[in-house]
Design a protein around this motif. Sequence first.
Motif, PDB file in Angstrom:
ATOM      1  N   GLY A 106       0.771  -1.245   0.000  1.00 54.31           N
ATOM      2  CA  GLY A 106       0.000   0.000   0.000  1.00 54.31           C
ATOM      3  C   GLY A 106       0.797   1.288   0.000  1.00 54.31           C
ATOM      4  N   SER A 107       2.118   1.208   0.087  1.00 50.05           N
ATOM      5  CA  SER A 107       2.889   2.460   0.111  1.00 50.05           C
ATOM      6  C   SER A 107       2.774   3.246  -1.197  1.00 50.05           C
ATOM      7  CB  SER A 107       4.363   2.171   0.392  1.00 50.05           C
ATOM      8  OG  SER A 107       4.504   1.640   1.681  1.00 50.05           O
ATOM      9  N   ASP A 108       2.650   2.540  -2.297  1.00 48.60           N
ATOM     10  CA  ASP A 108       2.431   3.235  -3.580  1.00 48.60           C
ATOM     11  C   ASP A 108       1.136   4.037  -3.511  1.00 48.60           C
ATOM     12  OD1 ASP A 108       4.628   1.920  -4.524  1.00 48.60           O
ATOM     13  OD2 ASP A 108       3.515   0.479  -5.745  1.00 48.60           O
ATOM     14  N   TYR A 109       0.150   3.442  -2.887  1.00 48.64           N
ATOM     15  CA  TYR A 109      -1.153   4.088  -2.748  1.00 48.64           C
ATOM     16  C   TYR A 109      -1.006   5.371  -1.924  1.00 48.64           C
ATOM     17  CZ  TYR A 109      -6.317   3.772  -2.678  1.00 48.64           C
ATOM     18  OH  TYR A 109      -7.660   3.974  -2.866  1.00 48.64           O
ATOM     19  N   THR A 110      -0.269   5.259  -0.803  1.00 51.25           N
ATOM     20  CA  THR A 110      -0.014   6.445   0.026  1.00 51.25           C
ATOM     21  C   THR A 110       0.583   7.566  -0.832  1.00 51.25           C
ATOM     22  OG1 THR A 110       0.453   5.041   1.941  1.00 51.25           O
ATOM     23  CG2 THR A 110       1.240   7.311   2.045  1.00 51.25           C
ATOM     24  N   ALA A 111       1.605   7.223  -1.617  1.00 52.81           N
ATOM     25  CA  ALA A 111       2.285   8.239  -2.428  1.00 52.81           C
ATOM     26  C   ALA A 111       1.322   8.865  -3.427  1.00 52.81           C
ATOM     27  CB  ALA A 111       3.473   7.608  -3.149  1.00 52.81           C
ATOM     28  N   SER A 112       0.486   8.020  -4.018  1.00 59.96           N
ATOM     29  CA  SER A 112      -0.466   8.516  -5.014  1.00 59.96           C
ATOM     30  C   SER A 112      -1.496   9.449  -4.361  1.00 59.96           C
ATOM     31  CB  SER A 112      -1.137   7.304  -5.668  1.00 59.96           C
ATOM     32  OG  SER A 112      -2.152   7.679  -6.547  1.00 59.96           O
ATOM     33  N   ILE A 113      -1.959   9.081  -3.181  1.00 59.25           N
ATOM     34  CA  ILE A 113      -2.940   9.908  -2.465  1.00 59.25           C
ATOM     35  C   ILE A 113      -2.315  11.252  -2.080  1.00 59.25           C
ATOM     36  CG2 ILE A 113      -4.268  10.102  -0.320  1.00 59.25           C
ATOM     37  CD1 ILE A 113      -4.478   6.954  -0.412  1.00 59.25           C
ATOM     38  N   ILE A 114      -1.111  11.199  -1.543  1.00 60.40           N
ATOM     39  CA  ILE A 114      -0.455  12.447  -1.131  1.00 60.40           C
ATOM     40  C   ILE A 114      -0.185  13.331  -2.352  1.00 60.40           C
ATOM     41  CG2 ILE A 114       1.660  13.441  -0.153  1.00 60.40           C
ATOM     42  CD1 ILE A 114       1.762  11.108   1.778  1.00 60.40           C
ATOM     43  N   GLY A 115       0.316  12.711  -3.413  1.00 57.83           N
ATOM     44  CA  GLY A 115       0.579  13.479  -4.634  1.00 57.83           C
ATOM     45  C   GLY A 115      -0.672  14.165  -5.135  1.00 57.83           C
ATOM     46  N   ALA A 116      -1.797  13.451  -5.049  1.00 53.71           N
ATOM     47  CA  ALA A 116      -3.066  14.019  -5.525  1.00 53.71           C
ATOM     48  C   ALA A 116      -3.510  15.174  -4.633  1.00 53.71           C
ATOM     49  CB  ALA A 116      -4.140  12.930  -5.561  1.00 53.71           C
ATOM     50  N   VAL A 117      -3.471  15.007  -3.323  1.00 55.56           N
ATOM     51  CA  VAL A 117      -4.021  16.064  -2.469  1.00 55.56           C
ATOM     52  C   VAL A 117      -3.139  17.312  -2.439  1.00 55.56           C
ATOM     53  CG1 VAL A 117      -5.340  14.472  -1.001  1.00 55.56           C
ATOM     54  CG2 VAL A 117      -3.128  15.265  -0.221  1.00 55.56           C
ATOM     55  N   ILE A 118      -1.831  17.157  -2.564  1.00 54.65           N
ATOM     56  CA  ILE A 118      -1.001  18.381  -2.576  1.00 54.65           C
ATOM     57  C   ILE A 118      -0.756  18.887  -4.001  1.00 54.65           C
ATOM     58  CG2 ILE A 118       0.178  17.714  -0.402  1.00 54.65           C
ATOM     59  CD1 ILE A 118       2.724  17.526  -2.438  1.00 54.65           C
ATOM     60  N   GLU A 119      -1.350  18.242  -4.973  1.00 56.67           N
ATOM     61  CA  GLU A 119      -1.114  18.569  -6.372  1.00 56.67           C
ATOM     62  C   GLU A 119       0.379  18.643  -6.664  1.00 56.67           C
ATOM     63  OE1 GLU A 119      -3.659  21.816  -7.525  1.00 56.67           O
ATOM     64  OE2 GLU A 119      -5.376  20.703  -6.751  1.00 56.67           O
ATOM     65  N   ALA A 120       1.026  17.541  -6.421  1.00 56.72           N
ATOM     66  CA  ALA A 120       2.479  17.450  -6.617  1.00 56.72           C
ATOM     67  C   ALA A 120       2.828  17.668  -8.083  1.00 56.72           C
ATOM     68  CB  ALA A 120       2.957  16.073  -6.167  1.00 56.72           C
ATOM     69  N   ASP A 121       4.084  18.086  -8.323  1.00 57.66           N
ATOM     70  CA  ASP A 121       4.542  18.176  -9.715  1.00 57.66           C
ATOM     71  C   ASP A 121       4.617  16.774 -10.298  1.00 57.66           C
ATOM     72  OD1 ASP A 121       4.970  20.952  -9.665  1.00 57.66           O
ATOM     73  OD2 ASP A 121       6.808  20.618  -8.495  1.00 57.66           O
ATOM     74  N   GLU A 122       5.049  15.848  -9.457  1.00 58.88           N
ATOM     75  CA  GLU A 122       5.304  14.496  -9.937  1.00 58.88           C
ATOM     76  C   GLU A 122       5.340  13.548  -8.748  1.00 58.88           C
ATOM     77  OE1 GLU A 122       8.317  14.346 -13.150  1.00 58.88           O
ATOM     78  OE2 GLU A 122       9.442  13.135 -11.728  1.00 58.88           O
ATOM     79  N   ILE A 123       4.870  12.308  -8.965  1.00 60.66           N
ATOM     80  CA  ILE A 123       5.001  11.267  -7.941  1.00 60.66           C
ATOM     81  C   ILE A 123       6.062  10.298  -8.456  1.00 60.66           C
ATOM     82  CG2 ILE A 123       3.840   9.363  -6.758  1.00 60.66           C
ATOM     83  CD1 ILE A 123       1.179  10.993  -7.406  1.00 60.66           C
ATOM     84  N   GLN A 124       7.123  10.144  -7.706  1.00 61.29           N
ATOM     85  CA  GLN A 124       8.188   9.242  -8.147  1.00 61.29           C
ATOM     86  C   GLN A 124       8.135   7.969  -7.318  1.00 61.29           C
ATOM     87  OE1 GLN A 124      11.856  11.431  -7.762  1.00 61.29           O
ATOM     88  NE2 GLN A 124      11.334  12.831  -9.440  1.00 61.29           N
ATOM     89  N   ILE A 125       7.992   6.840  -8.014  1.00 58.12           N
ATOM     90  CA  ILE A 125       7.989   5.541  -7.337  1.00 58.12           C
ATOM     91  C   ILE A 125       9.350   4.896  -7.592  1.00 58.12           C
ATOM     92  CG2 ILE A 125       6.832   3.286  -7.145  1.00 58.12           C
ATOM     93  CD1 ILE A 125       4.848   5.435  -6.482  1.00 58.12           C
ATOM     94  N   TRP A 126      10.173   4.855  -6.575  1.00 59.48           N
ATOM     95  CA  TRP A 126      11.533   4.309  -6.709  1.00 59.48           C
ATOM     96  C   TRP A 126      11.538   2.845  -6.314  1.00 59.48           C
ATOM     97  CZ3 TRP A 126      15.949   7.080  -8.257  1.00 59.48           C
ATOM     98  CH2 TRP A 126      15.761   8.460  -8.446  1.00 59.48           C
ATOM     99  N   THR A 127      11.969   1.981  -7.260  1.00 50.94           N
ATOM    100  CA  THR A 127      12.037   0.551  -6.957  1.00 50.94           C
ATOM    101  C   THR A 127      13.408   0.031  -7.379  1.00 50.94           C
ATOM    102  OG1 THR A 127      11.172  -0.072  -9.104  1.00 50.94           O
ATOM    103  CG2 THR A 127       9.574   0.241  -7.367  1.00 50.94           C
ATOM    104  N   ASP A 128      13.479  -1.258  -7.667  1.00 48.90           N
ATOM    105  CA  ASP A 128      14.786  -1.782  -8.057  1.00 48.90           C
ATOM    106  C   ASP A 128      14.826  -2.243  -9.510  1.00 48.90           C
ATOM    107  OD1 ASP A 128      13.038  -3.755  -7.501  1.00 48.90           O
ATOM    108  OD2 ASP A 128      14.354  -4.923  -6.202  1.00 48.90           O
TER     109      ASP A 128
END
Length: 435
Positions: free
Chosen positions: A196-218
């Motif tokens: 669910g951490s991806d979901y958290t990032a997506s929700i936060i990005g949406a509510v603060i109207e982020a420039d970009e949501i970066q999902i860092w993986t391997d």
Amino acid sequence: MNVLKFGGTSVGSPARIEHVADLIEKDGKNITVLSAMAGTTNSLVEISEYLYKGNIPGAQETINALEAKYYKVLDELFADADPGTARQAVVRTFALLRSYCAEPLTDAGEKEILAQGELLSTAMMHRLLTLRGRKVVLLPALDFMRTLPGGEPDMKHISTRLRRLLELEPDADIFLTQGYICRNDHGGIDNLKRGGSDYTASIIGAVIEADEIQIWTDIDGMHNNDPRFVDDTRPVSRLHFEEAAELAYFGAKILHPACVLPAKLHNIPVRLLNTMQPDAPGTLICNTAPDGTLKAIAAKDNITAIKIKSGRMLLAYGFLHKVFETFENHRTSIDMIATSEVGVTLTIDDTSRLAAIVDDLKHFGTVTVDEDMVIICIVGDLEWHNTGFEAKALAALADIPVRMISYGGSNYNISVLVRASDKVRALRELSKHLF
Ligand code: ASP
Ligand code: MG
């Protein structure tokens, strides 16, 4: 401002945590979301299972092993410095876990146990960045991330609370928060389900109207085919949200489609990046993507096809309704459909109700079942005015028995059903012909 999310493997060891700290510092002012260190949530699940079963020694042993691991991480990460608040968090977590060994586990208790991994990783990162002289503010997810009775995020509440917390710290360089964990509508500790951490990032990005949501993986983005079976796959540079959703649903493990929904709805681009290769371009997912191209292929395993043939379907209405109703009655969702005038074939991936479904369908026609099938999904700009893509895809499969084809359901995919034993060959042929 960007939202950066680092997954469990990205923060999986002291060296990697240091490296992630570099990446966070490099981005400028941002909100960083962290997962638990790889393996931690699994251990916490295991502890809860032991506690539910009343196996206290089992729980204690798992707690001890996890604790030893965290003290080792602290020793390495803060070899020349005072671990301070990071150490306090570790002490607190393991005292809490041990306290659960003294009482029967409840649902609320389990949720609190599962929350510890993210609380630990953020506490350590907070300390590390503070020691590096950064003005880093820890935003406790439990203070703003909340779900509604159905489990959906309470976007209004999250937006109000998060904005207020951000306003309180105008001078911060970096905001740090936990992925995955939240409070439910009763105010109890809860989570957004595994991964669910991806979901958290997506929700936060949406509510603060982020420039970009970066999902860092391997891995360096969404690949154009499955690298486990096909050589020379490469990351797709840009994808439409719809294309990413099709790929994720049909097998690409990298991002869960529901997780990016807030980002998609608020039109915030999501970029998939590789912690191990930070300069690689990765994959950008947004609401506009290059037109007129085929982008990627994915496969979904363990598919069962069910064919219902009925003379009565000819020129009749209501037949499909009855068929769909049968699946609905058995709460089984359908992936692919193909119809002709005298029959229909559907595929499912959940076969737990298969026997009962087949039994019911026999009221409407002759039923045949094909097991061990695979859906191969070809994704791209497949708007029907484009010409040639269907022909190319099918030409690639010229030597492979195809059980079923579905095209035109969306503008973004062609799905074909083949035998599981033909999957790898089909993936390779498609890569060869299409890319
Ligand atoms: N730590 C949680 C899990 O392992 C959430 C996440 O990593 O996204 O599922
Ligand atoms: Mg994940």
